[in-house]
Structures are given as structure tokens and as C-alpha cells.
Design a protein around this motif. Structure first.
Motif, PDB file in Angstrom:
ATOM      1  N   SER A 147       0.850  -1.194   0.000  1.00 26.73           N
ATOM      2  CA  SER A 147       0.000   0.000   0.000  1.00 26.73           C
ATOM      3  C   SER A 147       0.880   1.236   0.000  1.00 26.73           C
ATOM      4  O   SER A 147       2.021   1.207   0.449  1.00 26.73           O
ATOM      5  N   ALA A 172       0.491   5.881   0.003  1.00 23.98           N
ATOM      6  CA  ALA A 172      -0.349   7.072   0.065  1.00 23.98           C
ATOM      7  C   ALA A 172      -0.287   7.818  -1.253  1.00 23.98           C
ATOM      8  O   ALA A 172       0.742   7.834  -1.934  1.00 23.98           O
ATOM      9  N   GLY A 210       5.194   4.318   1.195  1.00 22.54           N
ATOM     10  CA  GLY A 210       4.315   3.251   1.619  1.00 22.54           C
ATOM     11  C   GLY A 210       5.057   2.080   2.216  1.00 22.54           C
ATOM     12  O   GLY A 210       6.232   2.168   2.593  1.00 22.54           O
ATOM     13  N   GLU A 232      -0.124   2.117  10.059  1.00 19.35           N
ATOM     14  CA  GLU A 232       0.560   2.133   8.763  1.00 19.35           C
ATOM     15  C   GLU A 232      -0.031   3.185   7.821  1.00 19.35           C
ATOM     16  O   GLU A 232       0.707   3.898   7.136  1.00 19.35           O
ATOM     17  N   ASP A 233      -1.345   3.276   7.775  1.00 19.10           N
ATOM     18  CA  ASP A 233      -1.966   4.230   6.863  1.00 19.10           C
ATOM     19  C   ASP A 233      -1.561   5.662   7.197  1.00 19.10           C
ATOM     20  O   ASP A 233      -1.239   6.457   6.308  1.00 19.10           O
ATOM     21  N   SER A 253       2.042   6.303   6.148  1.00 22.09           N
ATOM     22  CA  SER A 253       2.175   6.514   4.707  1.00 22.09           C
ATOM     23  C   SER A 253       1.699   7.902   4.302  1.00 22.09           C
ATOM     24  O   SER A 253       2.331   8.586   3.491  1.00 22.09           O
ATOM     25  N   LEU A 254       0.590   8.333   4.881  1.00 20.93           N
ATOM     26  CA  LEU A 254      -0.003   9.610   4.502  1.00 20.93           C
ATOM     27  C   LEU A 254       0.746  10.812   5.053  1.00 20.93           C
ATOM     28  O   LEU A 254       0.897  11.822   4.360  1.00 20.93           O
ATOM     29  N   VAL A 300      -9.239   8.081   6.607  1.00 21.22           N
ATOM     30  CA  VAL A 300      -8.528   7.274   5.613  1.00 21.22           C
ATOM     31  C   VAL A 300      -9.507   6.496   4.754  1.00 21.22           C
ATOM     32  O   VAL A 300     -10.468   5.889   5.266  1.00 21.22           O
ATOM     33  N   HIS A 309      -9.493   3.590   1.385  1.00 26.31           N
ATOM     34  CA  HIS A 309      -8.636   2.637   0.677  1.00 26.31           C
ATOM     35  C   HIS A 309      -9.145   2.416  -0.753  1.00 26.31           C
ATOM     36  O   HIS A 309     -10.349   2.375  -0.991  1.00 26.31           O
ATOM     37  N   ILE A 361      -5.264   5.857   0.488  1.00 28.61           N
ATOM     38  CA  ILE A 361      -4.301   4.759   0.511  1.00 28.61           C
ATOM     39  C   ILE A 361      -4.626   3.838  -0.658  1.00 28.61           C
ATOM     40  O   ILE A 361      -5.767   3.388  -0.817  1.00 28.61           O
ATOM     41  N   SER A 364      -3.536   0.513  -3.345  1.00 27.13           N
ATOM     42  CA  SER A 364      -2.795  -0.727  -3.562  1.00 27.13           C
ATOM     43  C   SER A 364      -2.983  -1.191  -5.000  1.00 27.13           C
ATOM     44  O   SER A 364      -4.111  -1.366  -5.451  1.00 27.13           O
TER      45      SER A 364
END
Length: 373
Positions: free
Chosen positions: A37, A39, A74, A145-146, A149-150, A335, A337, A363, A365
Motif C-alpha cells: 500500500s 499514500a 508506503g 501504517e496508513d 504513509s499519509l 482514511v 482505501h 491509501i 494498492s
């Protein structure tokens, strides 16, 4: 197995396509990662907008003339390894291509970091070639994690902008004001969060009329104005302009109006359709608009403070910022996805247009496809 890359026309960022290619065999010392994943924010649009001038296109060459691969931040998992120090299954955080996978050539391993040693990246800023090994990363937790990344790469830039201005005595503009364009962007409000802790500085957010309420609700700006409301600030106010938008007309207006403009920092280019043309900075009245290069301030401070102290200071600021952003009662960020090729293209178009909800963090992928019925 194959890897999918998201390609962008360098001369037309709205033109994109997906390219899948069979994976090549690894050479000794290399590892293959699945990019789980990443951002997608206005910061990535800045990488593309300044891809040639700041060498962002060089990190992940597309191999196709006129097409580039945008770097993203990410998390990835090692799925194959011919390096004795990197095990299959290891999780990494860092700077990856906008793709479903990548090949790395690790060098200079430590418990917490590995450095990418590919020849084409040797002359590029070291900060982008470092990958954090999650099992030893002091800022890593699996449930954030999100947010990492952001916000992690953006906040590092925010923190460094604030530090750079303070390091330079706010260029004589204290007491005075710091004007931040694209005030709804994450890097801008991260900078405002830091600046608001300084005495003698009024933090003024400049934004579109549609985003005024959002920026005001954050509470980190002393004042929020629409771009057409510059005349509400006295023209003789000692001030600094921190430009996250790259809007040439706005920059011209600020340089023309404020007789006591002490410094003009160019950070990004969120207003892609209105980017100031190359060389236009020379024609502006007042101080020359100067691109802020975060790795240079990192190098300076690590040299002065040492790596441990630098990390401790950054970590303390990061925890304070994310604690506020993710506050359970009044969060600044929500967030969402997006999985698969089609979703990635749609959200890229939205971010490029700058029309999304500023409270939403995307986020993406490319390694997972949405479920089908």
C-alpha cells in the motif's frame, strides 16, 4: 509473475496508463518486494510537477521515452531475496514506485535501516534511498501504517520548514506573519501546526473559498483567508510566503502587494494548471522565490545535532502532531482505501484535480485487486 507500473506522461500529468511486465530474475544481492500500500497526496503531484528539475523521475525510470513513474511513500513486503541480510517476509517502509512491486539492491544494512544501492540512484538524495525496517523502527506500529504513509514524509517536510525558518531567524519577519498557500494540504497544515507553537508569528492560511471552513476548523491557523482576500492583510506587514500551491498568479500578487516580504519559499505545486513558469521568479519584486530542499536541512541538522538527537526531536514532534490529527472526537483525517488498477486511476485523477475532500487521506494498492462477485 508480473509487476504493474502506473505511468504518467511527463508533459501531461493527466495522461496515464498501466503497464504490466514480467518480472526479471534477481541478481545476487537483490530483493524483490510486493508494494502492499502507498499514500497518494498532493505531495506526489509535486514530485511529478518538479520531476525533471528536482530529479524525481530518476528514482524509478520507466524505460519509456516521455513517460515517468511517480514516487510514493508506503509499505512493502520482501517476497524474494538473494541478499543474506534481508529475509523473505520482512516489512519495509519507504520510497517506492507507484507500482505493485519493485526490486531493491540493499547496501549498508543496520538493524533499523537499509540503503538502496542501485547505481542509477547513487547521486540522488540519500534520504530517499533509506528504507526503514519495521521490526526495529521506533515510529512503527502495525495499526498506524496508513497514517505513516499519509503523513510521515509530509510532516518531516513540515517540521523541517518550521525549523529552517526558525534557524534563519524568520528572516527578520518576527513579529510578523507567515503566509501558507494551499492551506488545506497536509504539508501546509503540518507546517502551521509547528509554526503555531512559535511566539511572535501569525500563521495565515490561504486557500480556496470552498476550503475556508475546513482550514478554520483545524485550529492551527491564526487566520484563514481565501485567495481573493489578500487585501485584508496590511501591505506593510513583515511576512514570509511559504508556497505549497505553485500558483504563478498568486505568487505574483503576494510579491507585488507586500513591501516587507522577507522570504519566499517554494515547497510544492498542488495547482498544476497554474504553475509558475520556469524563470519567472527572477521577474518578481522582492526576494527571489527559492525552492526549499528538505534533504539539505536534514543534512545540516544531523551534522549539528547528531542522528540520535535529530530522531528524538522529530519523533517527539511526530507523536504530538499525529495525536492531534487522529483525535477520536475531532479528527483532521479520515482514511479511505483504493484497490486495483481502475480505482488507482480514478483517485489519481481526483488528487491531480485538487478537488477532493481535504479531510480524506487516500491509501492505494496496485498489488491487490478488488473482489468481484
Amino acid at each position: 509473475m508480473s509487476t504493474t507500473h502506473f505511468l504518467v506522461r511527463k508533459d501531461d500529468l493527466s495522461s496515464t496508463r498501466l503497464h504490466a511486465a514480467e518480472d526479471q530474475r534477481l541478481a545476487d544481492g537483490q530483493v524483490r518486494v510486493r508494494i502492499d500500500s502507498f499514500a497518494l497526496t498532493s505531495n506526489n503531484i509535486t514530485y511529478a510537477a518538479f520531476g525533471d528539475s528536482m530529479s524525481y523521475w530518476q528514482f524509478f525510470p520507466s524505460g519509456e521515452e516521455g513517460w515517468g513513474v511517480i514516487p510514493v511513500w508506503g509499505f512493502a513486503t520482501v517476497v524474494a531475496s538473494l541478499h543474506p541480510g534481508v529475509a523473505v517476509g520482512e516489512r519495509l517502509y519507504g520510497y517506492f514506485p507507484m507500482a505493485s512491486g519493485a526490486v531493491l539492491t540493499p547496501r549498508r544494512l543496520s538493524p533499523g535501516l537499509l540503503s538502496e544501492g542501485s547505481e542509477h540512484r547513487a547521486a540522488l538524495p540519500a534520504v530517499y534511498n533509506q528504507y526503514f525496517r519495521c521490526k526495529s523502527d521506533p515510529l512503527y506500529t502495525a495499526d498506524t501504517e496508513d497514517v505513516q504513509s499519509l503523513l510521515r514524509p509530509l510532516f518531516i517536510t513540515s517540521w523541517l520548514i518550521d525549523d529552517f525558518l526558525d534557524d534563519n531567524g524568520f528572516f527578520g519577519a518576527r513579529p510578523g506573519a507567515v503566509l501558507l498557500s494551499s492551506a488545506s494540504s497536509k504539508t501546509a497544515y503540518g507546517t502551521a501546526f509547528q509554526l503555531a507553537q512559535r511566539e511572535g508569528i501569525q500563521v495565515v492560511g490561504l486557500t480556496s473559498a470552498a476550503n475556508k471552513d475546513f482550514c478554520t476548523s483545524l485550529g492551527c491557523y491564526h487566520r484563514v483567508l481565501a485567495y481573493a482576500e489578500l487585501d485584508q492583510i496590511p501591505a506593510d506587514t513583515p511576512c514570509i510566503y511559504v508556497d505549497f500551491a505553485g500558483n504563478g498568479e498568486l505568487r505574483q500578487a503576494i510579491h507585488t502587494r507586500f513591501s516587507q516580504l522577507r522570504h519566499s519559499a517554494v515547497i510544492g505545486g498542488t495547482h498544476v494548471e497554474q504553475l509558475a513558469p520556469s524563470g519567472s521568479a527572477k521577474a518578481l519584486p522582492g526576494p527571489r522565490a527559492t525552492f526549499f530542499f528538505a534533504p539539505a536541512q536534514i543534512k545540516k541538522r544531523v551534522g549539528e545535532w547528531g542522528e540520535d538527537s535529530f530522531g528524538q526531536r522529530l519523533g517527539q514532534a511526530w507523536r504530538a502532531f499525529t495525536g492531534r490529527v487522529m483525535d477520536a472526537k475531532t479528527p483532521w483525517l479520515r482514511v479511505t482505501h483504493h484497490e486495483g488498477d481502475v480505482a488507482a486511476q480514478a483517485v489519481y485523477a481526483e488528487v491531480l484535480a485538487g478537488k477532493g475532500d481535504p479531510r480524506v487521506g487516500h491509501i492505494v494498492s496496485l498489488s491487490r485487486q478488488p473482489a468481484t462477485s
